[in-house]
Design a protein around this motif. Structure first.
Motif, short mmCIF file in Angstrom:
data_model
loop_
_atom_site.label_atom_id
_atom_site.label_comp_id
_atom_site.label_asym_id
_atom_site.label_seq_id
_atom_site.Cartn_x
_atom_site.Cartn_y
_atom_site.Cartn_z
N ALA A 94 0.89 -1.12 -0.01
CA ALA A 94 -0.01 -0.06 0.00
C ALA A 94 1.03 1.28 -0.12
CB ALA A 94 -0.87 0.15 1.24
N LEU A 95 2.04 1.15 0.73
CA LEU A 95 2.93 2.28 0.74
C LEU A 95 3.64 2.42 -0.63
CD1 LEU A 95 4.88 1.78 4.14
CD2 LEU A 95 3.32 3.61 3.65
N ARG A 96 4.07 1.44 -1.37
CA ARG A 96 4.51 1.78 -2.46
C ARG A 96 3.27 2.29 -3.60
NH1 ARG A 96 6.80 -3.48 -1.33
NH2 ARG A 96 5.24 -4.64 -2.10
N VAL A 97 2.15 1.82 -3.52
CA VAL A 97 1.11 2.27 -4.54
C VAL A 97 1.16 3.70 -4.00
CG1 VAL A 97 -1.32 2.10 -4.59
CG2 VAL A 97 -0.20 0.19 -4.82
N SER A 98 0.80 4.38 -2.87
CA SER A 98 0.60 5.43 -2.71
C SER A 98 1.71 6.42 -3.32
CB SER A 98 0.56 5.85 -1.14
OG SER A 98 0.30 7.09 -0.58
N GLN A 99 3.06 6.04 -2.88
CA GLN A 99 4.19 6.68 -3.58
C GLN A 99 4.25 6.89 -4.96
OE1 GLN A 99 7.13 4.59 -1.66
NE2 GLN A 99 6.66 5.43 0.57
N ALA A 100 3.46 5.87 -5.72
CA ALA A 100 3.63 5.94 -7.13
C ALA A 100 2.38 6.40 -7.89
CB ALA A 100 3.70 4.46 -7.70
N LEU A 101 1.54 7.12 -7.09
CA LEU A 101 0.00 7.56 -7.72
C LEU A 101 0.62 8.75 -8.66
CD1 LEU A 101 -2.68 7.35 -5.11
CD2 LEU A 101 -1.97 5.92 -6.87
N GLY A 102 1.44 9.72 -8.28
CA GLY A 102 1.69 10.89 -8.91
C GLY A 102 2.28 10.74 -10.37
N GLY A 103 3.13 9.60 -10.55
CA GLY A 103 3.63 9.17 -11.83
C GLY A 103 2.84 8.49 -12.74
N LEU A 104 1.55 7.95 -12.17
CA LEU A 104 0.63 7.19 -13.07
C LEU A 104 -0.28 7.92 -13.44
CD1 LEU A 104 0.92 3.92 -10.81
CD2 LEU A 104 1.96 4.32 -13.10
N THR A 105 -0.67 9.08 -12.93
CA THR A 105 -1.94 10.00 -13.35
C THR A 105 -2.29 10.03 -14.83
OG1 THR A 105 -1.72 11.09 -11.13
CG2 THR A 105 -3.28 11.87 -12.95
N ASP A 106 -1.38 10.54 -15.32
CA ASP A 106 -1.58 10.71 -16.83
C ASP A 106 -1.64 9.53 -17.66
OD1 ASP A 106 -1.04 13.58 -16.42
OD2 ASP A 106 0.78 13.53 -17.19
N LEU A 107 -1.06 8.37 -17.23
CA LEU A 107 -1.19 7.22 -18.04
C LEU A 107 -2.53 6.66 -17.74
CD1 LEU A 107 0.11 5.30 -19.74
CD2 LEU A 107 1.08 4.08 -17.71
N TRP A 108 -2.98 6.82 -16.31
CA TRP A 108 -4.39 6.20 -16.04
C TRP A 108 -5.54 6.65 -17.07
CZ3 TRP A 108 -6.95 2.62 -13.94
CH2 TRP A 108 -8.47 2.84 -13.38
N MET A 109 -5.46 8.20 -17.12
CA MET A 109 -6.57 8.46 -18.07
C MET A 109 -6.30 8.39 -19.51
SD MET A 109 -8.10 9.75 -15.79
CE MET A 109 -9.35 10.39 -16.45
N ARG A 110 -5.23 7.43 -20.00
CA ARG A 110 -5.04 7.15 -21.28
C ARG A 110 -5.15 5.56 -21.38
NH1 ARG A 110 -0.20 7.92 -22.71
NH2 ARG A 110 0.75 8.68 -20.97
N ALA A 111 -4.58 4.90 -20.49
CA ALA A 111 -4.15 3.47 -20.60
C ALA A 111 -4.52 2.74 -19.41
CB ALA A 111 -2.78 3.10 -21.26
N PRO A 112 -5.74 2.75 -18.86
CA PRO A 112 -6.00 2.31 -17.59
C PRO A 112 -5.78 0.81 -17.29
CG PRO A 112 -7.90 3.37 -18.37
CD PRO A 112 -7.19 3.33 -19.56
N ARG A 113 -5.91 -0.05 -18.34
CA ARG A 113 -5.54 -1.49 -18.07
C ARG A 113 -3.95 -1.54 -17.65
NH1 ARG A 113 -7.96 -6.27 -20.12
NH2 ARG A 113 -6.22 -7.23 -19.47
N GLN A 114 -3.14 -0.70 -18.26
CA GLN A 114 -1.65 -0.69 -17.92
C GLN A 114 -1.42 -0.41 -16.61
OE1 GLN A 114 0.40 0.98 -21.02
NE2 GLN A 114 2.46 1.36 -19.74
#
Length: 259
Positions: A94-114
């Motif tokens: 959960a800590l790793r996930v929380s720390q990674a969110l900022g770097g995944l935001t743009d990709l999430w809105m384009r490629a959610p499966r990834q």
């Protein structure tokens, strides 16, 4: 999506420009969403965010991770986690996930499966076999449908879209291990990516934990696919966001006190 691939689409009928627009017709939902949005806007004006945004974000991220792990049954005190004495794998994930969110935001809105695969690799390391990391165990078609709902969606209200993302993944649990951590993270990414919480400061997981019986009950109600069930979940999610806004104010006050 939902309990099977027909549930949401059956409820919505012909897909309008905003496929989630009919959810705003459910009783009490617009008022709950408006109250949550107002509380968030007030919290984001906290004076600690002007010059102490970094410490506030770090503390909020820590509390979000601890709460998300607790909702998966891995309960630990925030002070112990802050001190670095907790090595439980679900908490560390959960800590790793929380720390990674900022770097995944743009990709999430384009490629959610990834992004979902990446979140599983972060959350489930040390919990499931390495060969299963990032791999769906079920529900590929339903995850694809959810991904189509998210990608490029700039019409659905952020709070509604985030709530649906959360509930869909929570209901489906498409990955082995701590799937709830992934569902909550995907919901947070939606709020960040759609601009409701652009700096990722809202620890919505804390709101869910504070209302844990309601969280579990509302998720179960949503899984029925009925309008009343979906309404119960949307109202719960709005209340959890309000709790998160209050938590942000509390964190901001604490940061100012430590100055």
């Amino acid at each position: 999506m939902v309990a099977d691939a027909r549930r949401l689409t059956g409820y919505l009928g012909r897909m309008p420009p905003d496929p989630l627009a009919p959810l705003l017709d459910l009783a009490d939902v617009p008022a709950a969403l408006a109250a949550a949005r107002e509380r968030v806007d007030d919290a984001l004006r906290h004076r600690a965010l002007r010059r102490q945004g970094g410490p506030v974000a770090a503390e909020s991220g820590l509390r979000a991770a601890v709460a998300s792990a607790a909702l998966e049954g891995s309960r630990h005190e925030v002070d112990d986690v802050r001190a670095g004495t907790v090595t439980a794998p679900v908490l560390q994930g959960a800590l790793r996930v929380s720390q990674a969110l900022g770097g995944l935001t743009d990709l999430w809105m384009r490629a959610p499966r990834q992004v979902l695969a990446r979140l599983h690799m972060l959350a489930a390391r040390g919990v499931v076999a390495d060969a299963d990391l990032g791999r769906l165990r079920s529900g590929s078609e339903r995850v694809d449908a959810l991904a189509r709902l998210v990608a490029g969606n700039d019409t659905s209200p952020p709070l509604v879209l985030a709530a649906v993302v959360h509930a869909e993944l929570l209901t489906l649990r498409p990955f082995a291990g701590p799937s709830g951590v992934i569902a909550r993270a995907a919901s947070r990414l939606t709020l960040i990516g759609r601009g409701l919480d652009p700096r990722g400061l809202l620890a919505v997981e804390v709101g869910h934990l504070r209302r844990e019986p309601e969280y579990v009950g509302a998720a179960g109600a949503y899984a029925t696919g009925t309008p009343d069930g979906i309404r119960a979940w949307l109202r719960h999610h709005a209340h959890a966001v309000q709790e998160a806004a209050d938590e942000l104010v509390s964190v901001g006050d604490e940061v100012l006190t430590r100055r």
